[in-house]
Scaffold this motif. Sequence first.
Motif, PDB file in Angstrom:
ATOM      1  N   THR A   1      36.069  40.888  35.777  1.00  0.00           N
ATOM      2  CA  THR A   1      35.183  41.884  35.192  1.00  0.00           C
ATOM      3  C   THR A   1      34.237  41.213  34.213  1.00  0.00           C
ATOM      4  O   THR A   1      34.601  40.225  33.576  1.00  0.00           O
ATOM      5  CB  THR A   1      35.973  42.995  34.484  1.00  0.00           C
ATOM      6  OG1 THR A   1      35.049  43.922  33.895  1.00  0.00           O
ATOM      7  CG2 THR A   1      36.878  42.426  33.410  1.00  0.00           C
TER       8      THR A   1
ATOM      9  N   GLU B   1      41.499  49.685  31.555  1.00  0.00           N
ATOM     10  CA  GLU B   1      41.812  49.394  32.949  1.00  0.00           C
ATOM     11  C   GLU B   1      43.309  49.409  33.231  1.00  0.00           C
ATOM     12  O   GLU B   1      43.727  49.331  34.373  1.00  0.00           O
ATOM     13  CB  GLU B   1      41.223  48.044  33.356  1.00  0.00           C
ATOM     14  CG  GLU B   1      39.710  48.063  33.458  1.00  0.00           C
ATOM     15  CD  GLU B   1      39.152  46.737  33.928  1.00  0.00           C
ATOM     16  OE1 GLU B   1      39.969  45.862  34.274  1.00  0.00           O
ATOM     17  OE2 GLU B   1      37.924  46.570  33.942  1.00  0.00           O
TER      18      GLU B   1
ATOM     19  N   GLN C   1      29.594  40.716  41.051  1.00  0.00           N
ATOM     20  CA  GLN C   1      30.302  41.128  39.842  1.00  0.00           C
ATOM     21  C   GLN C   1      29.935  42.554  39.445  1.00  0.00           C
ATOM     22  O   GLN C   1      30.792  43.355  39.048  1.00  0.00           O
ATOM     23  CB  GLN C   1      29.988  40.167  38.690  1.00  0.00           C
ATOM     24  CG  GLN C   1      30.744  40.471  37.398  1.00  0.00           C
ATOM     25  CD  GLN C   1      32.247  40.361  37.560  1.00  0.00           C
ATOM     26  OE1 GLN C   1      32.790  39.270  37.630  1.00  0.00           O
ATOM     27  NE2 GLN C   1      32.929  41.495  37.642  1.00  0.00           N
TER      28      GLN C   1
ATOM     29  N   ASP D   1      32.364  45.907  38.981  1.00  0.00           N
ATOM     30  CA  ASP D   1      32.336  46.727  37.771  1.00  0.00           C
ATOM     31  C   ASP D   1      31.933  48.165  38.093  1.00  0.00           C
ATOM     32  O   ASP D   1      32.424  49.116  37.468  1.00  0.00           O
ATOM     33  CB  ASP D   1      31.380  46.116  36.749  1.00  0.00           C
ATOM     34  CG  ASP D   1      31.908  44.812  36.170  1.00  0.00           C
ATOM     35  OD1 ASP D   1      33.139  44.638  36.128  1.00  0.00           O
ATOM     36  OD2 ASP D   1      31.093  43.954  35.785  1.00  0.00           O
TER      37      ASP D   1
ATOM     38  N   VAL E   1      35.017  50.006  39.284  1.00  0.00           N
ATOM     39  CA  VAL E   1      35.907  50.374  38.180  1.00  0.00           C
ATOM     40  C   VAL E   1      35.312  51.536  37.390  1.00  0.00           C
ATOM     41  O   VAL E   1      36.013  52.494  37.020  1.00  0.00           O
ATOM     42  CB  VAL E   1      36.157  49.160  37.261  1.00  0.00           C
ATOM     43  CG1 VAL E   1      37.015  49.560  36.068  1.00  0.00           C
ATOM     44  CG2 VAL E   1      36.832  48.037  38.037  1.00  0.00           C
TER      45      VAL E   1
END
Length: 238
Positions: A76, A85, A172, A176, A179
């Motif tokens: 992350t 998380e 990346q 993210d 999430v």
Amino acid sequence: MMAARTLSVLPISTASSQFDCRKLCQSSMSFPLNLKQDVLVNSLLDIPLSLRSSHLRPLFRKPRAAVATVLFSLPTAKPERASTEKDSKWSARAIKSFAMAELEARKLKYPNTGTEALLMGILVEGTSQVAKFLRANGITLFKVREETVKLLGKSDMYFFSPEHPPLTEPAQRALDWAVDEKLKAGESGEITTTHLLLGIWSEKESAGHKIMAALGFDDEKAKELSKSMDKDVILSYR
């Protein structure tokens, strides 16, 4: 007479020499057998007396067992979000897909793991609902590889990728995004490969998005997938 005398002497001397030679060979053969194993090894290898057989390494070693890297979460770019998380973990399929993505990047000898590699990783893992959805819509691993080479080209044949090719910035951001979407939903459960794929699709300028679009994926299919983001998790508990 001299010739006869010489002939009569030769067999005797030859027999005695053969006898002496046989005794010598027997004694030389029996001598090392009486030595201890460490002395014999040291003498044969001609190593200093300070080194003993206990210090010698075996000539043949058993191959070491391969150590697999087990991931429990994915990288992350937002470390401040680590505490939140804990309630939302990546699914086992998503983590395996990421590991397969790194492997695909290495196979193509790319220096980084991009969104195109993440897409291939999902297809290599193959058991998730989103992987089945992609195949049902004609998006296969072979086609994605082919489109990847067309878009990004082939790497130098003498280049060797690192063991864990670092993520590109779009890749990346895709992780993210997945999430963030799970946290926004406020629901319990895992972050699935569906989140991951939609994260790739959210990066409009990325190679993964372009490849998916070239193979027929569109916003309508994305909306269809977004309705079943947690389907992988439900099936995994059956």
